[in-house]
Motif scaffolding. Structure first.
Motif, PDB file in Angstrom:
ATOM      1  N   ALA A   1      91.300  65.303  69.307  1.00  0.00           N
ATOM      2  CA  ALA A   1      90.733  65.703  68.026  1.00  0.00           C
ATOM      3  C   ALA A   1      91.588  66.779  67.376  1.00  0.00           C
ATOM      4  N   SER A   2      91.190  67.101  66.140  1.00  0.00           N
ATOM      5  CA  SER A   2      91.760  68.247  65.438  1.00  0.00           C
ATOM      6  C   SER A   2      90.635  69.189  65.049  1.00  0.00           C
ATOM      7  N   LEU A   3      90.961  70.453  64.984  1.00  0.00           N
ATOM      8  CA  LEU A   3      89.983  71.464  64.603  1.00  0.00           C
ATOM      9  C   LEU A   3      90.575  72.266  63.457  1.00  0.00           C
ATOM     10  N   PHE A   4      89.854  72.274  62.332  1.00  0.00           N
ATOM     11  CA  PHE A   4      90.299  72.990  61.153  1.00  0.00           C
ATOM     12  C   PHE A   4      89.425  74.215  60.947  1.00  0.00           C
ATOM     13  N   ILE A   5      90.059  75.360  60.802  1.00  0.00           N
ATOM     14  CA  ILE A   5      89.326  76.616  60.638  1.00  0.00           C
ATOM     15  C   ILE A   5      89.889  77.333  59.415  1.00  0.00           C
ATOM     16  N   PRO A   6      89.069  77.546  58.379  1.00  0.00           N
ATOM     17  CA  PRO A   6      89.560  78.231  57.184  1.00  0.00           C
ATOM     18  C   PRO A   6      89.820  79.702  57.465  1.00  0.00           C
ATOM     19  N   ALA A   7      90.435  80.348  56.493  1.00  0.00           N
ATOM     20  CA  ALA A   7      90.849  81.740  56.679  1.00  0.00           C
ATOM     21  C   ALA A   7      89.678  82.674  56.970  1.00  0.00           C
TER      22      ALA A   7
ATOM     23  N   ASN B   1      84.463  63.691  60.319  1.00  0.00           N
ATOM     24  CA  ASN B   1      84.571  65.138  60.232  1.00  0.00           C
ATOM     25  C   ASN B   1      83.189  65.756  60.413  1.00  0.00           C
ATOM     26  N   ILE B   2      83.054  66.612  61.394  1.00  0.00           N
ATOM     27  CA  ILE B   2      81.792  67.297  61.653  1.00  0.00           C
ATOM     28  C   ILE B   2      82.015  68.778  61.393  1.00  0.00           C
ATOM     29  N   THR B   3      81.252  69.311  60.470  1.00  0.00           N
ATOM     30  CA  THR B   3      81.412  70.711  60.086  1.00  0.00           C
ATOM     31  C   THR B   3      80.354  71.578  60.746  1.00  0.00           C
ATOM     32  N   CYS B   4      80.777  72.730  61.171  1.00  0.00           N
ATOM     33  CA  CYS B   4      79.893  73.703  61.812  1.00  0.00           C
ATOM     34  C   CYS B   4      79.985  75.018  61.049  1.00  0.00           C
ATOM     35  N   SER B   5      78.841  75.587  60.715  1.00  0.00           N
ATOM     36  CA  SER B   5      78.808  76.888  60.040  1.00  0.00           C
ATOM     37  C   SER B   5      78.533  77.985  61.054  1.00  0.00           C
TER      38      SER B   5
ATOM     39  N   LYS C   1      75.411  82.567  65.660  1.00  0.00           N
ATOM     40  CA  LYS C   1      74.603  81.360  65.566  1.00  0.00           C
ATOM     41  C   LYS C   1      75.398  80.299  64.835  1.00  0.00           C
ATOM     42  N   THR C   2      75.229  79.060  65.253  1.00  0.00           N
ATOM     43  CA  THR C   2      75.945  77.959  64.618  1.00  0.00           C
ATOM     44  C   THR C   2      74.965  76.985  64.005  1.00  0.00           C
ATOM     45  N   THR C   3      75.390  76.355  62.920  1.00  0.00           N
ATOM     46  CA  THR C   3      74.598  75.341  62.241  1.00  0.00           C
ATOM     47  C   THR C   3      75.470  74.128  62.019  1.00  0.00           C
ATOM     48  N   GLN C   4      74.994  72.963  62.435  1.00  0.00           N
ATOM     49  CA  GLN C   4      75.726  71.718  62.256  1.00  0.00           C
ATOM     50  C   GLN C   4      74.735  70.607  61.969  1.00  0.00           C
ATOM     51  N   PRO C   5      75.191  69.522  61.357  1.00  0.00           N
ATOM     52  CA  PRO C   5      74.262  68.422  61.040  1.00  0.00           C
ATOM     53  C   PRO C   5      73.670  67.850  62.321  1.00  0.00           C
ATOM     54  N   ILE C   6      72.432  67.430  62.243  1.00  0.00           N
ATOM     55  CA  ILE C   6      71.751  66.893  63.413  1.00  0.00           C
ATOM     56  C   ILE C   6      72.311  65.540  63.811  1.00  0.00           C
ATOM     57  N   SER C   7      72.676  64.745  62.813  1.00  0.00           N
ATOM     58  CA  SER C   7      73.184  63.407  63.128  1.00  0.00           C
ATOM     59  C   SER C   7      74.154  62.927  62.069  1.00  0.00           C
ATOM     60  N   MET C   8      75.004  61.993  62.457  1.00  0.00           N
ATOM     61  CA  MET C   8      75.959  61.358  61.561  1.00  0.00           C
ATOM     62  C   MET C   8      76.184  59.935  62.032  1.00  0.00           C
ATOM     63  N   ASP C   9      76.421  59.053  61.071  1.00  0.00           N
ATOM     64  CA  ASP C   9      76.799  57.679  61.382  1.00  0.00           C
ATOM     65  C   ASP C   9      78.192  57.415  60.830  1.00  0.00           C
ATOM     66  N   SER C  10      78.948  56.609  61.531  1.00  0.00           N
ATOM     67  CA  SER C  10      80.282  56.253  61.056  1.00  0.00           C
ATOM     68  C   SER C  10      80.637  54.865  61.547  1.00  0.00           C
ATOM     69  N   TYR C  11      81.450  54.163  60.764  1.00  0.00           N
ATOM     70  CA  TYR C  11      81.931  52.863  61.195  1.00  0.00           C
ATOM     71  C   TYR C  11      83.170  53.028  62.062  1.00  0.00           C
ATOM     72  N   GLU C  12      83.347  52.072  62.912  1.00  0.00           N
ATOM     73  CA  GLU C  12      84.542  52.075  63.749  1.00  0.00           C
ATOM     74  C   GLU C  12      85.806  52.167  62.899  1.00  0.00           C
TER      75      GLU C  12
ATOM     76  N   LEU D   1      85.463  69.736  63.008  1.00  0.00           N
ATOM     77  CA  LEU D   1      86.018  68.897  64.062  1.00  0.00           C
ATOM     78  C   LEU D   1      86.345  67.548  63.443  1.00  0.00           C
ATOM     79  N   SER D   2      87.566  67.109  63.603  1.00  0.00           N
ATOM     80  CA  SER D   2      87.982  65.844  63.033  1.00  0.00           C
ATOM     81  C   SER D   2      88.349  64.870  64.148  1.00  0.00           C
ATOM     82  N   LEU D   3      87.680  63.732  64.153  1.00  0.00           N
ATOM     83  CA  LEU D   3      87.953  62.673  65.130  1.00  0.00           C
ATOM     84  C   LEU D   3      88.624  61.517  64.396  1.00  0.00           C
ATOM     85  N   PRO D   4      89.868  61.226  64.692  1.00  0.00           N
ATOM     86  CA  PRO D   4      90.577  60.174  63.963  1.00  0.00           C
ATOM     87  C   PRO D   4      90.195  58.787  64.470  1.00  0.00           C
ATOM     88  N   ARG D   5      89.959  57.871  63.558  1.00  0.00           N
ATOM     89  CA  ARG D   5      89.750  56.478  63.898  1.00  0.00           C
ATOM     90  C   ARG D   5      88.792  56.318  65.087  1.00  0.00           C
ATOM     91  N   VAL D   6      87.534  56.627  64.851  1.00  0.00           N
ATOM     92  CA  VAL D   6      86.567  56.594  65.943  1.00  0.00           C
ATOM     93  C   VAL D   6      86.315  55.169  66.427  1.00  0.00           C
TER      94      VAL D   6
END
Lengths: 112, 115
Positions: free
Chosen positions: A60-66, A19-23, A3-14, A73-78
């Motif tokens: 994008a980039s995807l960072f996964i800890p050990a 960075n969107i984190t998923c558990s 099962k995955t958990t992630q924030p329902i929504s996010m706002d960002s400026y151009e 999920l990292s989106l550069p300069r949206v």
């Protein structure tokens, strides 16, 4: 399927990095982490997939800890065109048949 | 990659009627998947269609309500039978890539409204 958990929504400026984190605490040894993007009135589109550490492609980039219990999920300069719903999925990457289960997803709103 | 088309792109139907949605892929694939996405919600897998065999349905979905055909390796249909307003959704088909990372390619969806 984990099962995955992630924030329902996010706002960002151009121009900002988003960075969107998923558990996924119950991720199995053979599971991969996959992210999809869905624009309104379109089907989801594959963004990136990874198993551990860091994966980068032209989008994008995807960072996964050990411990692999989360991923970011990292989106550069949206830009405004990155406004979409982003889904984190966890499952086996065995090919042939992979049952894909979509969670709620994170609705990203990019603000001018 | 795979290019998927769906017909119709949208339809408005009366309750009690049936609608058949077509899905065409530009390459031969073993498995095709049908999803439903209700307004503002995530995607829910309806069934998996394997050419030459009966479709496999997920919990909560039955063949009488959502009959599926898979006559060849590039085509599938999903019928929404005896429709009610609760069937108003976007219906999407997808296929899986044959090579790693085995991502899924989705069609543009069929937006169904039942009145």
């Amino acid at each position: 399927l984990a099962k995955t958990t992630q924030p329902i929504s996010m706002d960002s400026y151009e121009g900002q990095e988003v960075n969107i984190t998923c558990s996924h605490n119950n991720i199995a040894t053979n599971d991969y982490i996959t992210w999809y993007q869905q624009f309104p009135s379109q089907g989801p589109r594959f963004i990136i997939q990874g198993y551990k550490t860091k994966v980068t492609n032209e989008v994008a980039s995807l960072f996964i800890p050990a411990d692999r219990k989360s991923s970011t999920l990292s989106l550069p300069r949206v830009s405004l065109s990155d406004t979409a719903v982003y889904y984190c999925l966890v499952g086996m990457n065995s090919g042939g048949y992979q049952k894909v289960t979509f969670g709620i997803g994170t609705k990203l709103q990019v603000i001018p | 990659s795979a290019v998927i088309s769906q017909k119709p792109s949208r339809d408005i139907c009366q309750r009690g009627t049936s609608l058949t949605i077509q899905c065409q892929v530009d390459s031969q694939v073993t498995m095709m998947f049908w999803y439903r996405q209700q307004p503002g919600q995530s995607l829910t897998l309806i069934a998996t269609a394997n050419q030459g065999s009966e479709a496999t349905y997920e919990s909560g979905f039955v063949i009488d309500k959502f009959p599926i055909s898979r006559p060849n390796l590039t085509f599938s249909t999903l019928t929404v039978s005896n429709m009610s307003p609760e069937d108003s959704s976007i219906y999407l088909c997808s296929v899986e890539s044959a090579v790693p990372p085995y991502e899924q390619y989705f069609g543009p969806g069929t937006r169904l409204t039942v009145t």
